[in-house]
Design a protein around this motif. Sequence first.
Motif, PDB file in Angstrom:
ATOM      1  N   THR A  78       0.867  -1.183   0.000  1.00 34.54           N
ATOM      2  CA  THR A  78       0.000   0.000   0.000  1.00 34.54           C
ATOM      3  C   THR A  78       0.899   1.226   0.000  1.00 34.54           C
ATOM      4  O   THR A  78       2.062   1.143   0.368  1.00 34.54           O
ATOM      5  N   VAL A  79       0.353   2.353  -0.414  1.00 35.20           N
ATOM      6  CA  VAL A  79       1.210   3.535  -0.547  1.00 35.20           C
ATOM      7  C   VAL A  79       1.267   4.412   0.688  1.00 35.20           C
ATOM      8  O   VAL A  79       1.976   5.402   0.711  1.00 35.20           O
ATOM      9  N   ASN A  80       0.482   4.067   1.712  1.00 34.77           N
ATOM     10  CA  ASN A  80       0.730   4.691   3.017  1.00 34.77           C
ATOM     11  C   ASN A  80       0.127   3.827   4.121  1.00 34.77           C
ATOM     12  O   ASN A  80      -0.569   2.847   3.863  1.00 34.77           O
ATOM     13  N   ASP A  81       0.411   4.210   5.354  1.00 27.12           N
ATOM     14  CA  ASP A  81       0.010   3.362   6.470  1.00 27.12           C
ATOM     15  C   ASP A  81      -1.497   3.332   6.689  1.00 27.12           C
ATOM     16  O   ASP A  81      -2.044   2.332   7.132  1.00 27.12           O
ATOM     17  N   LEU A  82      -2.148   4.426   6.399  1.00 25.85           N
ATOM     18  CA  LEU A  82      -3.600   4.430   6.567  1.00 25.85           C
ATOM     19  C   LEU A  82      -4.212   3.374   5.664  1.00 25.85           C
ATOM     20  O   LEU A  82      -5.027   2.548   6.090  1.00 25.85           O
ATOM     21  N   GLU A  83      -3.816   3.384   4.412  1.00 23.99           N
ATOM     22  CA  GLU A  83      -4.279   2.344   3.488  1.00 23.99           C
ATOM     23  C   GLU A  83      -3.886   0.971   4.016  1.00 23.99           C
ATOM     24  O   GLU A  83      -4.673   0.017   3.959  1.00 23.99           O
ATOM     25  N   GLY A  84      -2.682   0.871   4.500  1.00 28.02           N
ATOM     26  CA  GLY A  84      -2.180  -0.410   5.002  1.00 28.02           C
ATOM     27  C   GLY A  84      -3.042  -0.938   6.141  1.00 28.02           C
ATOM     28  O   GLY A  84      -3.440  -2.108   6.153  1.00 28.02           O
ATOM     29  N   LEU A  85      -3.350  -0.048   7.084  1.00 24.73           N
ATOM     30  CA  LEU A  85      -4.179  -0.472   8.213  1.00 24.73           C
ATOM     31  C   LEU A  85      -5.586  -0.824   7.739  1.00 24.73           C
ATOM     32  O   LEU A  85      -6.188  -1.785   8.229  1.00 24.73           O
ATOM     33  N   GLY A  86      -6.087  -0.053   6.815  1.00 21.24           N
ATOM     34  CA  GLY A  86      -7.397  -0.373   6.245  1.00 21.24           C
ATOM     35  C   GLY A  86      -7.380  -1.740   5.568  1.00 21.24           C
ATOM     36  O   GLY A  86      -8.327  -2.516   5.687  1.00 21.24           O
ATOM     37  N   ALA A  87      -6.285  -2.017   4.899  1.00 23.26           N
ATOM     38  CA  ALA A  87      -6.161  -3.306   4.209  1.00 23.26           C
ATOM     39  C   ALA A  87      -6.112  -4.454   5.217  1.00 23.26           C
ATOM     40  O   ALA A  87      -6.710  -5.513   5.004  1.00 23.26           O
ATOM     41  N   VAL A  88      -5.402  -4.214   6.317  1.00 25.59           N
ATOM     42  CA  VAL A  88      -5.365  -5.244   7.372  1.00 25.59           C
ATOM     43  C   VAL A  88      -6.780  -5.554   7.828  1.00 25.59           C
ATOM     44  O   VAL A  88      -7.186  -6.717   7.919  1.00 25.59           O
TER      45      VAL A  88
END
Lengths: 333, 333
Positions: A244-254
């Motif tokens: 993902t291109v940032n952590d917010l997206e990353g956490l959302g993906a989790v």
Amino acid sequence: MVTIRDVAKKAGVSVTTVSRVLNNSDHPVNTETRAKIEAAIKELGYYPNAWARHLITGRTSIIGLMVPDITNPYYYGIARGAEAAAHELGYATIMGNTDRVAKKAYRYLELLREKRVEGIIIAGGGSINLPPQLFVDKSGPTKIVLIGRHGVNFPSIRVDNVKAAREATDYLLRLGHQRIAIITGMQTSTTSIDRLEGYRKALEEAGINPRPEYVVEGDFTAKSGYEGANRLLSLSDPPTAIVTVNDLEGLGAVRGCLDRGLRVPDDVSIVGFDRIEMLDYSYIRLTSVDIPTYEIGRAAVQMVVDLLHEKNVKTPFYLPTKLVLGESCGPPP
Amino acid sequence: MVTIRDVAKKAGVSVTTVSRVLNNSDHPVNTETRAKIEAAIKELGYYPNAWARHLITGRTSIIGLMVPDITNPYYYGIARGAEAAAHELGYATIMGNTDRVAKKAYRYLELLREKRVEGIIIAGGGSINLPPQLFVDKSGPTKIVLIGRHGVNFPSIRVDNVKAAREATDYLLRLGHQRIAIITGMQTSTTSIDRLEGYRKALEEAGINPRPEYVVEGDFTAKSGYEGANRLLSLSDPPTAIVTVNDLEGLGAVRGCLDRGLRVPDDVSIVGFDRIEMLDYSYIRLTSVDIPTYEIGRAAVQMVVDLLHEKNVKTPFYLPTKLVLGESCGPPP
DNA sequence: TTGTATGCGTTATCAC
DNA sequence: GTGATAACGCATACAA
């Protein structure tokens, strides 16, 4: 409003003398006189008018900062660093959120011009067309520094997003992943474009053909990460890892994985960008590429000030990134 | 720099006429003359100097905003709302991070005075002693609005933190919890003080004696939530529910539970404050009290502007809070 | 060591 | 419809 004249009158001296103590002029002033003036200043609660002063000196000691949205960790990191550095160097900052809307950006630029700011720092401009007014006055007194790659020729502070994304993807490849997807940012974001390129390069070097269905567009929000993950995981041949291109997206993906009954990192590995502070205490510590936002903000202000002092600056000035391992990546299932 | 005189010369008119078109004066100006002037303005890339203007009009159209730390969701929410409202109302904002350091706050206040800002909004001032300079000039032209409770008599925007914390604690009580702990903020924070009071009131009303060991001091960071949870859970008689004073602490506490092998909400229930946006996509959606930070920021700016217009304002002006249920609370084990 | 006079870029007052 | 001029609050060149 109390003026320098009021102070002069109260102290029984001329405005010139008051001005001299005000500015710590090296022109000599009698100690007693000085004391009298300082007393008058304190008693009257006098603050010199910065703008009357500006009219003569030409300086405003203000730096403008334009960001898309202060609510985003990447930008508040930059804003924090910029503000701190500016404060240390004797500058105040006027901050404007553009919401990535060109019209607001234009309006702010106009405002900053009228306010005669000495420098303008533009972050996230890669995702909007920069106002043409910016270019008319390139050699004017206002120093402009861009943060990130914009494809225009201004001094800038950057990180190598291509390289950073390649390293992140490489890491997943080394863990054994073959089916690696990416959730990007807006198509107009140069940051996103570069990270996508890094991702592709890593795959190509590994002899893996990037699949178009493994590239889904997000917008740097947790929501888009969540939805992106859902899209990816419902493919007939879903990825085992997601960049993902940032952590917010990353956490959302989790969270997206969780809601589909998949575990991280057992079933899906995920990496993010930014290394937001909160990450250390999130339920799953995201593996993430550290982007030194605070330092970027500081560097941008320093560059503005250096330019004002006619110093030579190295531009684009690159700051390093670093992949920091968390708990969100493991070998493919 | 190009001045109004340059424009006048280029258009072949007097500065007065230029000034008239600049300010949309109702004094009549010939259409052709106006066109000539507008052409000259565009051609020269002229922007009026806001400060020369200020010297005459007395207005700066700047509002100062002092926050402890823009990196904190509570404050960036406020900053975002304040900036948006200010922009709509024709004001720019100068923002300063005080780091809760009195000296920095003083310095900023001085700076804002010199810059002749029309209003000053102070958020989080409850945790530092407000600079005495603030009080010398209470009826001066600069309007001051505080956010939160400060124990001093200035117009202010607030939420009822006592009530909000009581409701949150009540909710845990209704779920059946008896052993409820709290992780606070800094002892000097009025927000923390009020939330602690609400917590205590709820317990007392339920006939439960608050245990001193169930109150641990945090500092609004995820780290302090993490450490606070560890402290609490290592007690011989650990709590089954934890109230935290913001979401960062709450998320940190969740992680603290996890690292001790406890599940949320099965073993421990946790509530937070702020309802940060990311929460919807966190691994465990925290049950959290919504604090309308964006609206608080907007309201503060609106209040400043109303005061400038000599309107009567209702102060303290209270905005509502609301407990929003997530996944982090359940009945005690 | 102190003070007088000028001007920064603009708006407002008044006269034409 | 247009323009000359004073004034805003201050720093600076120059004079004393």
